[in-house]
Design a protein around this motif. Structure first.
Motif, PDB file in Angstrom:
ATOM      1  N   MET A 114       0.812  -1.217   0.000  1.00 22.96           N
ATOM      2  CA  MET A 114       0.000   0.000   0.000  1.00 22.96           C
ATOM      3  C   MET A 114       0.843   1.264   0.000  1.00 22.96           C
ATOM      4  SD  MET A 114      -3.427  -0.714   2.257  1.00 22.96           S
ATOM      5  CE  MET A 114      -4.173   0.766   1.610  1.00 22.96           C
ATOM      6  N   ILE A 115       2.118   1.158   0.337  1.00 23.31           N
ATOM      7  CA  ILE A 115       3.002   2.320   0.282  1.00 23.31           C
ATOM      8  C   ILE A 115       3.113   2.846  -1.144  1.00 23.31           C
ATOM      9  CG2 ILE A 115       5.139   1.026  -0.079  1.00 23.31           C
ATOM     10  CD1 ILE A 115       4.718   4.108   2.196  1.00 23.31           C
ATOM     11  N   ASN A 116       2.853   1.971  -2.133  1.00 24.98           N
ATOM     12  CA  ASN A 116       2.929   2.378  -3.540  1.00 24.98           C
ATOM     13  C   ASN A 116       1.780   3.283  -3.964  1.00 24.98           C
ATOM     14  OD1 ASN A 116       5.306   0.922  -4.084  1.00 24.98           O
ATOM     15  ND2 ASN A 116       4.142  -0.961  -4.406  1.00 24.98           N
ATOM     16  N   VAL A 117       0.798   3.472  -3.073  1.00 26.37           N
ATOM     17  CA  VAL A 117      -0.269   4.435  -3.358  1.00 26.37           C
ATOM     18  C   VAL A 117       0.317   5.838  -3.504  1.00 26.37           C
ATOM     19  CG1 VAL A 117      -2.253   5.622  -2.348  1.00 26.37           C
ATOM     20  CG2 VAL A 117      -2.134   3.135  -2.306  1.00 26.37           C
ATOM     21  N   ILE A 118       1.294   6.161  -2.668  1.00 24.45           N
ATOM     22  CA  ILE A 118       1.865   7.520  -2.669  1.00 24.45           C
ATOM     23  C   ILE A 118       2.529   7.848  -4.003  1.00 24.45           C
ATOM     24  CG2 ILE A 118       3.538   9.058  -1.567  1.00 24.45           C
ATOM     25  CD1 ILE A 118       2.966   7.535   1.056  1.00 24.45           C
ATOM     26  N   PRO A 119       3.488   7.025  -4.503  1.00 31.72           N
ATOM     27  CA  PRO A 119       4.061   7.364  -5.809  1.00 31.72           C
ATOM     28  C   PRO A 119       3.047   7.326  -6.941  1.00 31.72           C
ATOM     29  CG  PRO A 119       4.850   5.209  -5.060  1.00 31.72           C
ATOM     30  CD  PRO A 119       4.162   5.859  -3.906  1.00 31.72           C
ATOM     31  N   TYR A 174      -2.652   3.937 -17.896  1.00 37.03           N
ATOM     32  CA  TYR A 174      -2.831   2.530 -17.532  1.00 37.03           C
ATOM     33  C   TYR A 174      -1.749   2.088 -16.537  1.00 37.03           C
ATOM     34  CZ  TYR A 174      -2.345  -2.499 -17.685  1.00 37.03           C
ATOM     35  OH  TYR A 174      -2.202  -3.810 -17.303  1.00 37.03           O
ATOM     36  N   CYS A 175      -0.508   2.505 -16.779  1.00 34.87           N
ATOM     37  CA  CYS A 175       0.592   2.115 -15.881  1.00 34.87           C
ATOM     38  C   CYS A 175       0.347   2.628 -14.464  1.00 34.87           C
ATOM     39  CB  CYS A 175       1.915   2.649 -16.423  1.00 34.87           C
ATOM     40  SG  CYS A 175       2.425   1.909 -17.995  1.00 34.87           S
ATOM     41  N   ILE A 176      -0.172   3.854 -14.357  1.00 31.75           N
ATOM     42  CA  ILE A 176      -0.476   4.413 -13.034  1.00 31.75           C
ATOM     43  C   ILE A 176      -1.629   3.654 -12.391  1.00 31.75           C
ATOM     44  CG2 ILE A 176      -1.339   6.460 -11.830  1.00 31.75           C
ATOM     45  CD1 ILE A 176       0.198   8.140 -13.900  1.00 31.75           C
ATOM     46  N   ILE A 177      -2.632   3.320 -13.182  1.00 29.78           N
ATOM     47  CA  ILE A 177      -3.754   2.525 -12.659  1.00 29.78           C
ATOM     48  C   ILE A 177      -3.261   1.177 -12.145  1.00 29.78           C
ATOM     49  CG2 ILE A 177      -5.843   1.260 -13.330  1.00 29.78           C
ATOM     50  CD1 ILE A 177      -6.525   3.616 -15.175  1.00 29.78           C
ATOM     51  N   GLU A 178      -2.339   0.545 -12.867  1.00 31.41           N
ATOM     52  CA  GLU A 178      -1.785  -0.732 -12.434  1.00 31.41           C
ATOM     53  C   GLU A 178      -1.000  -0.569 -11.124  1.00 31.41           C
ATOM     54  OE1 GLU A 178      -1.739  -4.314 -13.645  1.00 31.41           O
ATOM     55  OE2 GLU A 178      -3.608  -3.181 -13.771  1.00 31.41           O
ATOM     56  N   MET A 179      -0.251   0.529 -10.994  1.00 26.87           N
ATOM     57  CA  MET A 179       0.448   0.798  -9.738  1.00 26.87           C
ATOM     58  C   MET A 179      -0.548   0.910  -8.589  1.00 26.87           C
ATOM     59  SD  MET A 179       3.314   3.642 -10.817  1.00 26.87           S
ATOM     60  CE  MET A 179       3.731   3.951  -9.083  1.00 26.87           C
ATOM     61  N   PHE A 180      -1.627   1.649  -8.841  1.00 29.93           N
ATOM     62  CA  PHE A 180      -2.639   1.869  -7.809  1.00 29.93           C
ATOM     63  C   PHE A 180      -3.320   0.556  -7.434  1.00 29.93           C
ATOM     64  CE2 PHE A 180      -4.866   5.490  -5.862  1.00 29.93           C
ATOM     65  CZ  PHE A 180      -5.898   4.822  -5.223  1.00 29.93           C
ATOM     66  N   ARG A 181      -3.689  -0.224  -8.448  1.00 33.11           N
ATOM     67  CA  ARG A 181      -4.325  -1.519  -8.175  1.00 33.11           C
ATOM     68  C   ARG A 181      -3.390  -2.457  -7.428  1.00 33.11           C
ATOM     69  NH1 ARG A 181      -6.888  -2.072 -14.207  1.00 33.11           N
ATOM     70  NH2 ARG A 181      -8.933  -1.177 -13.772  1.00 33.11           N
ATOM     71  N   GLY A 182      -2.122  -2.440  -7.825  1.00 33.43           N
ATOM     72  CA  GLY A 182      -1.148  -3.282  -7.147  1.00 33.43           C
ATOM     73  C   GLY A 182      -1.038  -2.940  -5.673  1.00 33.43           C
ATOM     74  N   ALA A 183      -1.094  -1.631  -5.374  1.00 31.24           N
ATOM     75  CA  ALA A 183      -1.017  -1.191  -3.976  1.00 31.24           C
ATOM     76  C   ALA A 183      -2.253  -1.630  -3.185  1.00 31.24           C
ATOM     77  CB  ALA A 183      -0.874   0.332  -3.923  1.00 31.24           C
ATOM     78  N   MET A 184      -3.417  -1.559  -3.814  1.00 31.81           N
ATOM     79  CA  MET A 184      -4.660  -1.893  -3.123  1.00 31.81           C
ATOM     80  C   MET A 184      -4.870  -3.403  -2.998  1.00 31.81           C
ATOM     81  SD  MET A 184      -6.257   0.907  -2.207  1.00 31.81           S
ATOM     82  CE  MET A 184      -4.631   1.496  -1.766  1.00 31.81           C
TER      83      MET A 184
END
Length: 259
Positions: free
Chosen positions: A140-145, A210-220
């Protein structure tokens, strides 16, 4: 660079007032006000989960709701921020003709007030994650970046669009078409397995949203998406910011001739 930072600091009060004005105007004559930013994505997500969950046989997967919500919130901010920024210079033509202020303040304030609304709307992820039975993890720390990368990208693209819109009025309609293409290449409501089967993932990876959405989904949802997916939207966004601010600096004196 020091001179630009000082200029930004000197006009910080005006920027904050423009941001406040944007929020007030958005919810003017609205009974629900900012609460609508929480209700609307929840209602939309319910519809998308039912329709596309049944279509792609994902109704039995509780994480599908979080999957859709992450994509929906991220793309909505990018859409609203860039569309608002693109019309910011023309929308403030009266003020620009009367008072001199750095022109970048207008598109920047549009992006920032939409960003504040976006941050507030993230609250709805809590009940959706509870429904999806997802527990907080170290990912979830990846939500910030992911949020910061999204802000940088939206500012950069918004600055470029605001400059182009002054000289080419059709850019607003062209951008609406491009946003629709970006939406379909962001895998907001369909599982990426459908794209992987046809070996078309390279199209999605060309899309920084899409890449940012994947980062966000990965964090969640709790998985790592890889450095390549994480670095690409940051580089793309920084390049867009440089191009946008340089273009704004070089052309802002000509704006008054075209407004």
């Amino acid at each position: 660079m020091k001179k630009y930072i000082k200029g930004f600091y000197d006009y910080r009060f005006l920027l904050s007032e423009l941001v406040k004005r944007g929020i007030r105007l958005k919810y003017r004559k609205s009974y629900l006000g900012i609460v609508w930013s929480l209700i609307e994505p929840l209602m939309t997500t319910v519809v998308l989960v039912v329709v596309f969950g049944a279509l792609f046989d994902r109704l039995s997967d509780p994480t599908f709701a979080t999957y859709i919500m992450c994509g929906r919130l991220t793309f909505t901010f990018f859409q609203n921020g860039t569309k608002g920024a693109s019309k910011a210079i023309r929308g403030n033509a009266g003020m620009i003709k009367k008072v001199y202020v750095p022109k970048y303040l207008y598109p920047l304030s549009n992006v920032l007030y939409n960003f504040i609304i976006y941050l507030i709307s993230l609250v709805v992820l809590v009940p959706v994650m509870i429904y999806s039975r997802l527990l907080p993890t170290g990912h979830m720390i990846n939500v910030i970046p992911s949020i910061l990368w999204l802000l940088i990208l939206t500012i950069g693209v918004g600055m470029i669009l605001s400059v182009l819109d002054v000289f080419f009025r059709d850019i607003e309609y062209l951008w609406n078409v491009l946003l629709m293409i970006i939406m379909y290449l962001s895998a907001i409501f369909y599982p990426i397995e459908r794209i992987q089967k046809h070996h078309l993932m390279w199209l999605l990876h060309l899309n920084p949203v899409y890449c940012i959405i994947e980062m966000f989904r990965g964090a969640m949802i709790g998985h790592w998406v890889g450095w390549k997916v994480c670095s690409y939207p940051l580089i793309f966004g920084v390049v867009c910011c440089i191009i946008g601010f340089v273009a704004m600096k070089k052309t802002q004196d000509q704006f008054i001739l075209h407004l």
